[in-house]
Structures are given as structure tokens and as C-alpha cells.
Design a protein around this motif. Structure first.
Motif, PDB file in Angstrom:
ATOM      1  N   UNK A 151      41.746  52.609  -8.424  1.00 28.76           N
ATOM      2  CA  UNK A 151      42.681  52.294  -9.507  1.00 28.76           C
ATOM      3  C   UNK A 151      43.707  51.247  -9.091  1.00 28.76           C
ATOM      4  N   UNK A 152      43.237  50.239  -8.357  1.00 31.41           N
ATOM      5  CA  UNK A 152      44.080  49.109  -7.988  1.00 31.41           C
ATOM      6  C   UNK A 152      44.046  48.090  -9.123  1.00 31.41           C
ATOM      7  N   UNK A 153      45.143  47.387  -9.297  1.00 32.65           N
ATOM      8  CA  UNK A 153      45.259  46.480 -10.440  1.00 32.65           C
ATOM      9  C   UNK A 153      44.298  45.311 -10.367  1.00 32.65           C
ATOM     10  N   UNK A 154      44.038  44.815  -9.118  1.00 32.22           N
ATOM     11  CA  UNK A 154      43.373  43.519  -9.036  1.00 32.22           C
ATOM     12  C   UNK A 154      42.793  43.245  -7.653  1.00 32.22           C
ATOM     13  N   UNK A 155      41.949  42.238  -7.625  1.00 33.40           N
ATOM     14  CA  UNK A 155      41.318  41.725  -6.408  1.00 33.40           C
ATOM     15  C   UNK A 155      41.501  40.216  -6.407  1.00 33.40           C
ATOM     16  N   UNK A 156      41.835  39.658  -5.240  1.00 30.95           N
ATOM     17  CA  UNK A 156      42.086  38.227  -5.131  1.00 30.95           C
ATOM     18  C   UNK A 156      41.378  37.682  -3.887  1.00 30.95           C
ATOM     19  N   UNK A 157      40.557  36.662  -4.072  1.00 28.25           N
ATOM     20  CA  UNK A 157      39.863  35.995  -2.967  1.00 28.25           C
ATOM     21  C   UNK A 157      40.415  34.583  -2.913  1.00 28.25           C
ATOM     22  N   UNK A 158      41.263  34.302  -1.924  1.00 26.57           N
ATOM     23  CA  UNK A 158      42.032  33.061  -1.941  1.00 26.57           C
ATOM     24  C   UNK A 158      41.594  32.062  -0.877  1.00 26.57           C
ATOM     25  N   UNK A 159      41.722  30.780  -1.251  1.00 28.92           N
ATOM     26  CA  UNK A 159      41.313  29.645  -0.421  1.00 28.92           C
ATOM     27  C   UNK A 159      39.849  29.766   0.011  1.00 28.92           C
ATOM     28  N   UNK A 160      39.022  30.176  -0.940  1.00 26.61           N
ATOM     29  CA  UNK A 160      37.581  30.251  -0.690  1.00 26.61           C
ATOM     30  C   UNK A 160      36.962  28.866  -0.863  1.00 26.61           C
ATOM     31  N   UNK A 161      35.712  28.743  -0.494  1.00 25.92           N
ATOM     32  CA  UNK A 161      35.015  27.471  -0.675  1.00 25.92           C
ATOM     33  C   UNK A 161      34.627  27.291  -2.140  1.00 25.92           C
ATOM     34  N   UNK A 162      34.332  26.053  -2.496  1.00 24.37           N
ATOM     35  CA  UNK A 162      33.917  25.787  -3.871  1.00 24.37           C
ATOM     36  C   UNK A 162      32.611  26.507  -4.187  1.00 24.37           C
ATOM     37  N   UNK A 163      31.715  26.581  -3.212  1.00 24.81           N
ATOM     38  CA  UNK A 163      30.454  27.289  -3.412  1.00 24.81           C
ATOM     39  C   UNK A 163      30.699  28.771  -3.688  1.00 24.81           C
ATOM     40  N   UNK A 164      31.620  29.385  -2.960  1.00 24.34           N
ATOM     41  CA  UNK A 164      31.946  30.782  -3.200  1.00 24.34           C
ATOM     42  C   UNK A 164      32.601  30.954  -4.567  1.00 24.34           C
ATOM     43  N   UNK A 165      33.423  29.992  -4.946  1.00 25.29           N
ATOM     44  CA  UNK A 165      34.048  30.051  -6.264  1.00 25.29           C
ATOM     45  C   UNK A 165      33.005  30.079  -7.359  1.00 25.29           C
ATOM     46  N   UNK A 166      31.991  29.236  -7.232  1.00 21.58           N
ATOM     47  CA  UNK A 166      30.910  29.196  -8.222  1.00 21.58           C
ATOM     48  C   UNK A 166      30.148  30.519  -8.236  1.00 21.58           C
ATOM     49  N   UNK A 167      29.852  31.054  -7.065  1.00 22.46           N
ATOM     50  CA  UNK A 167      29.112  32.323  -6.990  1.00 22.46           C
ATOM     51  C   UNK A 167      29.916  33.456  -7.611  1.00 22.46           C
ATOM     52  N   UNK A 168      31.205  33.507  -7.324  1.00 18.57           N
ATOM     53  CA  UNK A 168      32.042  34.550  -7.887  1.00 18.57           C
ATOM     54  C   UNK A 168      32.196  34.430  -9.390  1.00 18.57           C
ATOM     55  N   UNK A 169      32.333  33.208  -9.879  1.00 17.35           N
ATOM     56  CA  UNK A 169      32.466  32.991 -11.327  1.00 17.35           C
ATOM     57  C   UNK A 169      31.209  33.457 -12.053  1.00 17.35           C
ATOM     58  N   UNK A 170      30.041  33.232 -11.448  1.00 13.93           N
ATOM     59  CA  UNK A 170      28.788  33.673 -12.065  1.00 13.93           C
ATOM     60  C   UNK A 170      28.718  35.194 -12.151  1.00 13.93           C
ATOM     61  N   UNK A 171      29.473  35.871 -11.287  1.00 12.80           N
ATOM     62  CA  UNK A 171      29.489  37.338 -11.305  1.00 12.80           C
ATOM     63  C   UNK A 171      30.645  37.886 -12.142  1.00 12.80           C
ATOM     64  N   UNK A 172      31.334  37.001 -12.847  1.00  6.37           N
ATOM     65  CA  UNK A 172      32.365  37.453 -13.768  1.00  6.37           C
ATOM     66  C   UNK A 172      33.786  37.405 -13.264  1.00  6.37           C
ATOM     67  N   UNK A 173      34.008  36.928 -12.046  1.00  7.79           N
ATOM     68  CA  UNK A 173      35.363  36.808 -11.542  1.00  7.79           C
ATOM     69  C   UNK A 173      36.039  35.590 -12.162  1.00  7.79           C
ATOM     70  N   UNK A 174      37.348  35.637 -12.288  1.00  5.11           N
ATOM     71  CA  UNK A 174      38.117  34.507 -12.802  1.00  5.11           C
ATOM     72  C   UNK A 174      38.334  33.508 -11.680  1.00  5.11           C
ATOM     73  N   UNK A 175      38.148  32.240 -11.969  1.00  3.49           N
ATOM     74  CA  UNK A 175      38.350  31.207 -10.950  1.00  3.49           C
ATOM     75  C   UNK A 175      39.648  30.459 -11.215  1.00  3.49           C
ATOM     76  N   UNK A 176      40.329  30.134 -10.150  1.00  4.37           N
ATOM     77  CA  UNK A 176      41.618  29.444 -10.244  1.00  4.37           C
ATOM     78  C   UNK A 176      41.592  28.200  -9.371  1.00  4.37           C
ATOM     79  N   UNK A 177      42.183  27.127  -9.870  1.00  2.00           N
ATOM     80  CA  UNK A 177      42.282  25.873  -9.134  1.00  2.00           C
ATOM     81  C   UNK A 177      43.728  25.640  -8.725  1.00  2.00           C
ATOM     82  N   UNK A 178      43.935  25.277  -7.482  1.00  2.00           N
ATOM     83  CA  UNK A 178      45.257  24.908  -6.985  1.00  2.00           C
ATOM     84  C   UNK A 178      45.150  23.544  -6.308  1.00  2.00           C
TER      85      UNK A 178
END
Length: 395
Positions: A151-178
Motif C-alpha cells: 500500500x505504498x503510494x508510488x514507484x519511481x525509477x529515476x535517471x534510467x536509460x532511454x531504452x528502459x524508459x521505452x520498456x517501462x512505458x510499454x508496461x504502463x508506467x508513466x514516463x517523465x522527461x527532465x
């Protein structure tokens, strides 16, 4: 093999796993010699944080390392922490936390997959190459399930690679650009060759800054490996404390951290010291990977014009050119880096929020933020110090 065939395990300390097993996932490229692509995800760096008390009880970073096994074989790991605040992350979600709690929710604790206190891009889903997709999927599924089950509010995977960002987005995670500012090595043979790629006015400004910096009344020493002596850390600790007190109130790293990395990672570091009358008065610490120099910490006990630029930016470029490295990452924020040859680039993170309504609101926010950052990068790049032809080459 599918992600469902993978067993997920959580351990609270790296002492529960062998260094070779972790690094077989984190930096398999070192098996044939040479530096890791990312020195921060290695066992020795993460272990130094843990052993020194820089992470753990009372720090806001409670280790919960994630392991993925298939038929008993370790195929993936992730540096995961339970966070009780948002300090030391550099992908800011303070506004999310305030909004969540104002709506009656409890934002902390949350799960964070990151390298503590280190805004440097690198792999966060540390998996063996021959099972990459399966292991990545299993790790992401495991993280989300752990957050939901507890029952944790959230999960954050930060400063990941662009490839990981794409893989995570395909699995339904929200992607953020900084955004950060990186120096890119366009096969420069010297610092003067780098300057030749810049406009005349910017070139003159940098030369003037370097002259001012090196006229501080002492000498600059660049140390690595065995050149770094234990007593150098006494001086650097003073610098780090000064910077930490001004930026964060309390330094993130403990004094013991520097003693540990001296023993385990001094070949992966460049310590740049400005000394006057034999006494260090300022310093900058860099870590080096296979292709990248990472500027991490700076501090001083005396203020001298442009010395910060010289030690943190220009000497880093000197090292990168000498070693044939592809880039310098000089840390988070800092539009002042632009005039010194560091161009804006995108960085990536992934987020999961358990509350559906709040997740949808954040998704809309991230779309607007992404568009704004893309426009900002375009404008800043156009205002960069390089001749127009060179700007186009760097894009």
C-alpha cells in the motif's frame, strides 16, 4: 522463459549477495577488462553508501535491493530503496507529494529505484543481456507488485536509460522527461580544438575565465588512482561539508564514505585540488566510466573568481579529451553550463502511482512538462556557444 517464471526476492543489505553476482548483472562489460559503463551501479559504490551509513536507518534511503532469479540463476538486480522523503533524488516530485497529501493521501513512504544522491543517467534494471526483456519485465512487475501489496503510494525509477524508459512505458508506467547539460566530445584533439568550434566571443570568455581561475595564487593538481592519498579526503571533506550545508542543510554522504571509496574506487576517480601554499582551498571530485566522466562534488574554503568553472567544467573537459571519453556529465541543473560548452540533453524517469485518479492527473501534467522541456532544449541549444554548423552536429 517468461516473466512469470522468474522469482523475485528483496534483500535489505548487499552483504546478502556476492559482489561478483551483483556485478555480473550491473556491469558485465568489466568481465573482459576495462571500466564499467556506469560506476555508480557497481557493487563497490552501492556498498560504500551502505557501509558508510550514507543510506540506511535515519537517512531517508532504506535499502530494499531487488533480485530476479530463474531456475536459481540470478538474472537481474535493481538498486531499490524505501524513501521517507524526496531528498537526494534530483527528479523533483515535491509538488506531487503536497497535492497527494492535501487530498488526504499518504505519499511517503514510496519506492525509489535509483542511485542515491547521484543525478547521472545509467541502467536501473540491471539484467543479463541474454534474458534482457524477460528480466526487465520481471523486475518492473515485481516493483509494482511490492508497492501495491504494501500500500505504498508510488514507484519511481529515476535517471534510467532511454531504452528502459521505452520498456517501462510499454508496461504502463508513466514516463517523465527532465533536462541536464552535458559536454560532448566531438573527437577534439585538445582544449584549443574544442574552443575553435565555438563563436569568437564565447571562446574569448572561456580563455579569460581560465586565466582568472589559474591566477588564484596557487596550483591545480589532478589526481587519480595511487596519486590520491588518504589525507586528501580530510581536505575534501571540508569542501563537501561547506557545499552540503549550503545546499541541503546536512551533507548526504558521511565522512566514512570517502575512506571506503578510497580503498575500492580510487582508480575510478579524478580528484582535482586547488592548492595555495601547499594547502588545498578548493576541490572537485569526478567519477569515470568507460565512456563518460561524471562530475559529482565540489566545494571550497576560499572564494576565487572562476575557480569553480575551472575545476568543475574545464578540467573535466581536459580529462575527457586526454582519455578519449565521449562526454562529461556535470550533474543536475545549471544553465550557466551552456556558455561553457555543455549543451542541454534530456534525461528520463519512470513512475507508477497506485491511485488511478492521481495517476491520470500526473500523466496530463507530464505531457505538458515534456512539451515545455523539448521547447526549452531547442531554444537553449540555439543560444549555445558553438558556431551554428557545430550546433547542428551536436544535435
Amino acid at each position: 522463459m517468461s516473466a512469470q517464471d522468474v522469482e523475485i526476492e528483496v534483500i535489505g543489505s548487499l552483504s546478502q549477495i556476492e559482489a561478483a553476482d551483483w556485478d555480473a548483472c550491473a556491469c558485465p562489460e568489466t568481465a573482459t577488462g576495462g571500466a564499467p559503463f556506469d560506476p555508480f551501479s557497481t557493487y563497490r559504490f552501492l556498498s560504500a553508501l551502505e557501509q558508510s551509513g550514507s543510506v540506511g536507518t535515519g537517512t531517508g534511503w532504506q535499502p530494499q535491493y531487488l533480485l530476479a532469479r530463474s531456475n536459481g540463476e540470478l538474472i537481474g538486480v535493481a538498486p531499490m530503496y524505501v524513501k521517507s522523503n524526496s531528498q537526494g533524488e534530483y527528479i523533483f516530485d515535491h509538488n506531487w507529494a503536497h497535492a497527494y497529501e492535501n487530498a488526504g493521501g499518504r505519499y511517503y513512504p514510496k519506492l525509489q529505484v535509483a542511485i542515491p544522491f547521484t543525478p547521472a543517467t545509467g541502467r536501473r534494471l540491471l539484467v543479463k543481456a541474454d534474458v534482457k526483456e524477460t528480466a526487465q519485465s520481471a523486475l518492473i512487475q515485481g516493483m509494482v507488485q511490492l508497492a501495491a501489496n504494501n500500500e505504498l503510494s508510488s514507484l519511481h525509477i529515476t535517471f534510467c536509460t532511454e531504452e528502459e524508459k521505452e520498456a517501462g512505458a510499454q508496461m504502463g508506467l508513466l514516463s517523465r522527461t527532465s533536462q541536464q547539460f552535458h559536454w560532448v566530445n566531438d573527437e577534439y584533439g585538445s582544449f584549443d580544438a574544442f574552443l575553435a568550434s565555438m563563436s569568437s566571443r564565447k571562446r574569448k570568455n572561456i580563455r579569460k575565465e581560465r586565466e582568472q581561475a589559474n591566477a588564484f595564487g596557487g596550483e591545480v593538481r589532478v589526481l587519480t588512482g595511487a596519486q590520491i592519498e588518504p589525507e586528501h579526503w580530510d581536505a575534501f571533506w571540508q569542501f563537501y561539508q561547506d557545499t552540503g550545508a549550503r545546499k541541503w542543510g546536512t551533507p548526504y554522504l558521511t565522512r566514512a564514505f570517502f575512506d571506503i571509496v578510497h580503498e575500492t574506487m580510487r582508480d575510478d576517480m579524478y580528484l582535482i585540488l586547488a592548492e595555495r601554499d601547499g594547502v588545498p582551498v578548493a576541490g572537485a571530485l569526478n567519477f569515470v566510466g568507460r565512456e563518460t566522466l561524471y562530475g559529482r562534488y565540489w566545494g571550497c574554503i576560499e572564494n576565487h573568481p572562476c575557480l569553480h568553472f575551472e575545476l568543475c567544467y574545464y578540467r573535466a573537459i581536459d580529462i575527457a579529451i586526454e582519455r578519449g571519453l565521449k562526454r562529461v556529465e556535470a550533474g543536475a541543473q545549471g544553465e550557466h553550463k551552456l556558455a561553457r560548452g555543455y549543451l542541454p540533453v534530456t534525461t528520463h524517469s519512470l513512475h507508477w502511482v497506485g491511485d488511478k485518479g492521481f495517476s491520470e492527473a500526473i500523466e496530463q501534467y507530464l505531457k505538458a512538462e515534456r512539451s515545455a522541456i523539448e521547447q526549452d532544449i531547442e531554444v537553449l541549444t540555439d543560444y549555445g556557444p558553438f558556431k551554428k554548423a557545430n550546433v547542428q552536429e551536436h544535435e
